[in-house]
Design a protein around this motif. Structure first.
Motif, PDB file in Angstrom:
ATOM      1  N   ILE A  75       0.831  -1.201   0.000  1.00 50.54           N
ATOM      2  CA  ILE A  75       0.000   0.000   0.000  1.00 50.54           C
ATOM      3  C   ILE A  75       0.868   1.255   0.000  1.00 50.54           C
ATOM      4  CG2 ILE A  75      -1.690   1.322   1.341  1.00 50.54           C
ATOM      5  CD1 ILE A  75      -2.821  -1.368   2.315  1.00 50.54           C
ATOM      6  N   VAL A  76       1.956   1.231   0.774  1.00 53.58           N
ATOM      7  CA  VAL A  76       2.852   2.385   0.835  1.00 53.58           C
ATOM      8  C   VAL A  76       3.591   2.575  -0.486  1.00 53.58           C
ATOM      9  CG1 VAL A  76       4.904   3.335   1.946  1.00 53.58           C
ATOM     10  CG2 VAL A  76       3.118   2.262   3.336  1.00 53.58           C
ATOM     11  N   SER A  77       4.046   1.479  -1.074  1.00 50.65           N
ATOM     12  CA  SER A  77       4.901   1.564  -2.268  1.00 50.65           C
ATOM     13  C   SER A  77       4.123   1.594  -3.575  1.00 50.65           C
ATOM     14  CB  SER A  77       5.863   0.376  -2.296  1.00 50.65           C
ATOM     15  OG  SER A  77       5.155  -0.842  -2.486  1.00 50.65           O
ATOM     16  N   GLY A  78       2.871   1.056  -3.568  1.00 55.43           N
ATOM     17  CA  GLY A  78       2.113   0.955  -4.804  1.00 55.43           C
ATOM     18  C   GLY A  78       2.655  -0.113  -5.735  1.00 55.43           C
ATOM     19  N   ARG A  79       3.435  -1.068  -5.194  1.00 57.29           N
ATOM     20  CA  ARG A  79       4.037  -2.132  -6.003  1.00 57.29           C
ATOM     21  C   ARG A  79       3.646  -3.492  -5.449  1.00 57.29           C
ATOM     22  NH1 ARG A  79      10.282  -0.943  -7.366  1.00 57.29           N
ATOM     23  NH2 ARG A  79       9.820  -2.708  -8.710  1.00 57.29           N
ATOM     24  N   ARG A  80       3.441  -4.454  -6.362  1.00 58.59           N
ATOM     25  CA  ARG A  80       3.149  -5.815  -5.947  1.00 58.59           C
ATOM     26  C   ARG A  80       4.386  -6.461  -5.337  1.00 58.59           C
ATOM     27  NH1 ARG A  80      -1.581  -7.986  -8.134  1.00 58.59           N
ATOM     28  NH2 ARG A  80      -2.455  -6.821  -9.905  1.00 58.59           N
ATOM     29  N   ASN A  81       4.152  -7.308  -4.356  1.00 60.14           N
ATOM     30  CA  ASN A  81       5.260  -8.065  -3.773  1.00 60.14           C
ATOM     31  C   ASN A  81       5.927  -8.947  -4.825  1.00 60.14           C
ATOM     32  OD1 ASN A  81       6.911  -9.024  -1.633  1.00 60.14           O
ATOM     33  ND2 ASN A  81       5.630 -10.843  -1.452  1.00 60.14           N
ATOM     34  N   THR A  82       5.107  -9.520  -5.710  1.00 60.70           N
ATOM     35  CA  THR A  82       5.631 -10.437  -6.723  1.00 60.70           C
ATOM     36  C   THR A  82       6.365  -9.728  -7.852  1.00 60.70           C
ATOM     37  OG1 THR A  82       3.476 -10.355  -7.812  1.00 60.70           O
ATOM     38  CG2 THR A  82       3.844 -12.160  -6.273  1.00 60.70           C
ATOM     39  N   SER A  83       6.271  -8.405  -7.939  1.00 65.29           N
ATOM     40  CA  SER A  83       6.922  -7.675  -9.029  1.00 65.29           C
ATOM     41  C   SER A  83       8.437  -7.654  -8.884  1.00 65.29           C
ATOM     42  CB  SER A  83       6.383  -6.238  -9.095  1.00 65.29           C
ATOM     43  OG  SER A  83       6.772  -5.506  -7.942  1.00 65.29           O
ATOM     44  N   PHE A  84       8.956  -8.148  -7.756  1.00 73.15           N
ATOM     45  CA  PHE A  84      10.403  -8.094  -7.514  1.00 73.15           C
ATOM     46  C   PHE A  84      11.104  -9.401  -7.848  1.00 73.15           C
ATOM     47  CE2 PHE A  84       9.114  -4.374  -5.288  1.00 73.15           C
ATOM     48  CZ  PHE A  84      10.218  -3.548  -5.238  1.00 73.15           C
ATOM     49  N   TYR A  85      10.369 -10.419  -8.277  1.00 70.67           N
ATOM     50  CA  TYR A  85      11.030 -11.674  -8.621  1.00 70.67           C
ATOM     51  C   TYR A  85      12.050 -11.437  -9.741  1.00 70.67           C
ATOM     52  CZ  TYR A  85       7.542 -14.103  -5.811  1.00 70.67           C
ATOM     53  OH  TYR A  85       6.763 -14.545  -4.773  1.00 70.67           O
TER      54      TYR A  85
END
Length: 771
Positions: free
Chosen positions: A703-713
């Protein structure tokens, strides 16, 4: 309009001799201004312009009033929103050529706002029509008729320019003694066909019906242009329209006033009675209020109650209707034949649909127009399955409606014949055999009544046994699962039948589909009472089965919290398994959070409100409810948002209920979403409160970053959002994690403190769960 008998007439008479000879008494020039209590008077003495007060107020205004009527009657006010507090006011031509109202401190209270004027070249003249005109000797530069108050005078034009988005509209006062802008306005609208309309702020409050060349067909007692003096001029090419009125008898002192309650009143001076007579009102009955009976409702002021559903329709909310609130309207009881054909994949066709004729009607709002002749209207409507009604007027042509029929009213005179599209089963049949039918009914009424009663009792008994057996079977299935969990019984949750949910979702039409999850598709629907729902239908291809379905029924039916989605009921028929939830108009959090086109909707204040709501819901599940619930699949797509973007936790198919003294459990079947699972649950199958806390920490960082957790794979910086956040935290660069939408526009001291705290909490949640 304010009324008081005062010395205004005397002041007006004195003012006739106040100005020097040779100077027009109806004109303001650069060298001749009006100071309180001076006035100017139109050439024939019909109107005057000057300063005045209302009977119950000491405020001073500049306005135009009737000059020869003893009751103070104001038809235009300049400084209506900025009254003078004393007698220091002055109305003059300013140095730049504009007409301006100043107070004793030379502060501008009102200005005509004309650009590029030539100084010392303008004058302002008050005409006998009541129009104050600023001109340069050749052209009119500004008119009070183009900036009206609450009075609609003869020859004044209510207009709209669609291309330039310009309107001249009448605005109501706040009260009879307060001329500042009220809530209502009268304007001319181009709803495909020109209509006059009254607005309550931005909500449509009244409409006149379309203009047919002689009258507005939705005004019952408006006969012809020759009688009422109204006419409308339209230029479809330039998209400019205006309507006005002018009577042949110029001796009448008559005008219209939009009062503070939104009613347009026709007023005429009666010299014999010495008072104004209200001879006309737009809102003569409640039926004139726009949409009084809601979609597919019909208003008839001669009936009690005044609202009823059109034939073939019934109320969406019977309870509200019984209380006299008809705004929810009505819905169709039987699908049109062409709709059934479309649902069955056989394509659009005329089928067995027909039309019910309603005589002398005010036609619904927002018709589509066609120049077809009368005989072709019906055929044209039948060719289009979305066409639900048509009407014809000689001055307009065919009118068609493809959506909800709103603001339908029954007239006692005039009106238009309206044709409502219905399936043949809803249309009256056999009218030619009326006598035979009546005779048959009378002859056999006793036999039919007794037979029907006998059959009804027998069928009711069988149906009751069947329903009881089916319900008991369903609840035995539910209770078998539930007793293994907590040993409690669940009998309060409503059961829906398949046909009811199929009707609510238009046979699970693809246009009603809200989304697709692991459980199956979710559809939007509307029940018979008007309640909007979301129907979650178990897909045959789903990896989840009866256990997950029953688990969600058992778990969520026992929970009541503002941040948990509400379950209305379920359906189990054959292979069909469905859950019925409250409808959430903004869908899920991920649809906003990870969509670049919608991210800016979630400013920091809304994001922080969502974080707080999720945490309150999670606290309720773990500590405050009478059952301890472990969700096991907390993620952005399982957070639904209501109309105000308040969060509600959903999808309890994998949730587990803990006993009072139970803190941890093990499972051989790990269910959830990787990236949100705590390490001990993903690797060892151990789950507890910490499992949800870990998921909450990841969700908070998203929510803070606006990025999915999975987008960092396969990312060069980290394998996950959590790992990336820890790296930035250890380097003291947490602002590299924050969504750019927030950083660029919302980073103040308060927000900075909250953002830092949220990142800290998110990281702590992941660390606690790894201990």
């Amino acid at each position: 309009m304010g009324k008081t008998i005062s010395c205004s007439v005397l002041l007006a008479l004195i003012s006739r001799f106040y100005f020097p000879f040779g100077t027009a008494l109806d004109t303001i020039t650069a060298s001749k201004s009006i100071k309180d209590p001076d006035v100017i008077i139109s050439q024939s003495g019909v109107f005057r312009l000057g300063f005045f007060s209302f009977a119950n107020s000491s405020n001073r205004y500049v306005g135009i009033l009737y000059n020869q009527i003893p009751i103070q009657t104001v038809v235009w006010v300049a400084n209506k929103n900025k009254p003078l507090k004393d007698f220091s006011g002055i109305l003059k031509i300013s140095d730049d050529g504009n007409l301006v109202v100043l107070n004793g401190k030379a502060e501008i209270l009102w200005l005509s706002k004309v650009k590029n004027l030539v100084p010392n070249a303008t004058t302002a003249q008050l005409l006998d029509s009541g129009n104050l005109v600023l001109n340069n000797g050749v052209n009119s530069l500004w008119e009070s008729f183009q900036d009206p108050s609450n009075a609609f005078l003869e020859t004044m034009k209510i207009s709209t320019d669609v291309k330039k988005s310009r309107k001249v509209e009448i605005k109501s006062w706040k009260s009879p003694d307060d001329p500042s802008d009220g809530n209502f306005s009268l304007s001319l609208e181009h709803f495909n066909i020109p209509e006059s309309a009254i607005w309550n702020n931005n909500q449509l409050y009244y409409r006149s019906g379309p203009w047919n060349g002689q009258s507005f067909i939705g005004v019952m007692n408006m006969n012809t242009v020759y009688l009422d003096g109204f006419y409308l001029v339209s230029d479809d090419k330039q998209q400019t329209y205006y309507f006005t009125y002018q009577y042949s008898n110029n001796s009448w002192s008559l005008h219209y006033e939009l009062d503070s309650q939104g009613n347009l009143i026709g007023r005429q001076w009666d010299a014999g009675k010495g008072d104004w007579i209200n001879w006309y009102a737009v809102l003569q009955t409640d039926c004139n209020v726009y949409g009084k009976c809601g979609p597919f409702g019909m208003c008839d002021p001669t009936k009690r109650p005044i609202c009823s559903c059109l034939k073939g329709f019934k109320p969406r909310n019977r309870e509200e209707w019984s209380r006299g609130n008809w705004s929810s309207g009505c819905f169709r009881t039987t699908l049109l034949q062409c709709q059934r054909d479309n649902n069955n994949g056989s394509g659009a066709g005329q089928g067995d649909d027909g039309f019910l004729k309603l005589k002398m009607m005010k036609v619904p709002a927002f018709p589509d127009r066609s120049s077809l002749i009368n005989g072709d209207c019906k055929d044209q409507c039948l060719k289009n399955c979305s066409c639900v009604a048509y009407a014809y007027d000689d001055g307009i042509g065919c009118m068609f409606w493809g959506g909800d029929l709103i603001d339908v009213q029954k007239f006692s005179t005039r009106g238009v014949d309206l044709y409502i599209r219905l399936p043949s089963s809803e249309l009256d049949k056999g009218k030619s055999n009326t006598v035979i039918v009546i005779t048959t009914v009378i002859a056999g009424i006793l036999v039919i009544t007794i037979s029907a009663l006998f059959l009804w009792c027998r069928m009711a008994k069988q149906r009751g046994n069947k329903m009881s057996f089916r319900r008991n079977k369903i609840w035995r299935q539910i209770e078998d699962v539930e007793e293994n969990l907590i040993g409690a019984k669940l009998q309060q949750l409503p059961l829906f039948n398949f046909e009811e949910l199929a009707t609510a979702t238009d046979n699970f039409h693809h246009t009603k589909k809200l989304g697709q999850g692991g459980f199956g598709p979710v559809y939007r629907g509307t029940l018979d009472d008007g309640k909007e729902i979301a129907v979650k239908r178990l897909s045959k291809a789903s990896g989840q089965g009866l256990e997950e379905f029953m688990n969600e029924v058992v778990v969520i039916s026992k929970l009541q919290h503002r941040n948990l989605v509400k379950l209305f009921g379920c359906c189990v028929e054959g292979e069909e398994k469905m859950l019925v939830y409250e409808y959430m108009p903004n869908k899920s959090l991920d649809s906003f959070l990870f969509d670049p086109a919608k991210q800016d909707v979630l400013n920091w204040r809304k994001r922080f409100n969502i974080i707080e709501g999720i945490s309150r819901g999670l606290l309720y599940l773990h500590r405050d409810s009478r059952l301890k619930i472990i969700h096991r699949d907390l993620k952005a797509s399982n957070i639904l948002l209501d109309q105000e973007l308040n969060p509600k936790i959903s999808d309890f198919g994998t949730a587990r209920i803990f006993r009072v003294n139970e803190n941890q459990a093990n499972t051989k079947r790990v269910i959830g979403t990787y990236g949100y699972m705590s390490p001990e649950y993903a690797m060892q199958g151990q789950f507890s409160e910490r499992s949800d806390v870990f998921s909450f920490g990841v969700l908070l960082l998203e929510i803070v970053s606006g990025r999915r957790n999975t987008s960092f794979y396969n990312n060069q910086y980290a394998l996950s959002l959590l790992g990336y956040a820890w790296k930035l935290w250890n380097k003291g660069n947490i602002w590299g994690l924050v969504d750019k939408v927030i950083l660029e526009f919302e980073l103040d001291s308060k927000n900075e403190k909250e953002i830092r705290r949220c990142i800290h909490v998110g990281l702590l949640c992941s660390r606690i769960c790894q201990r």
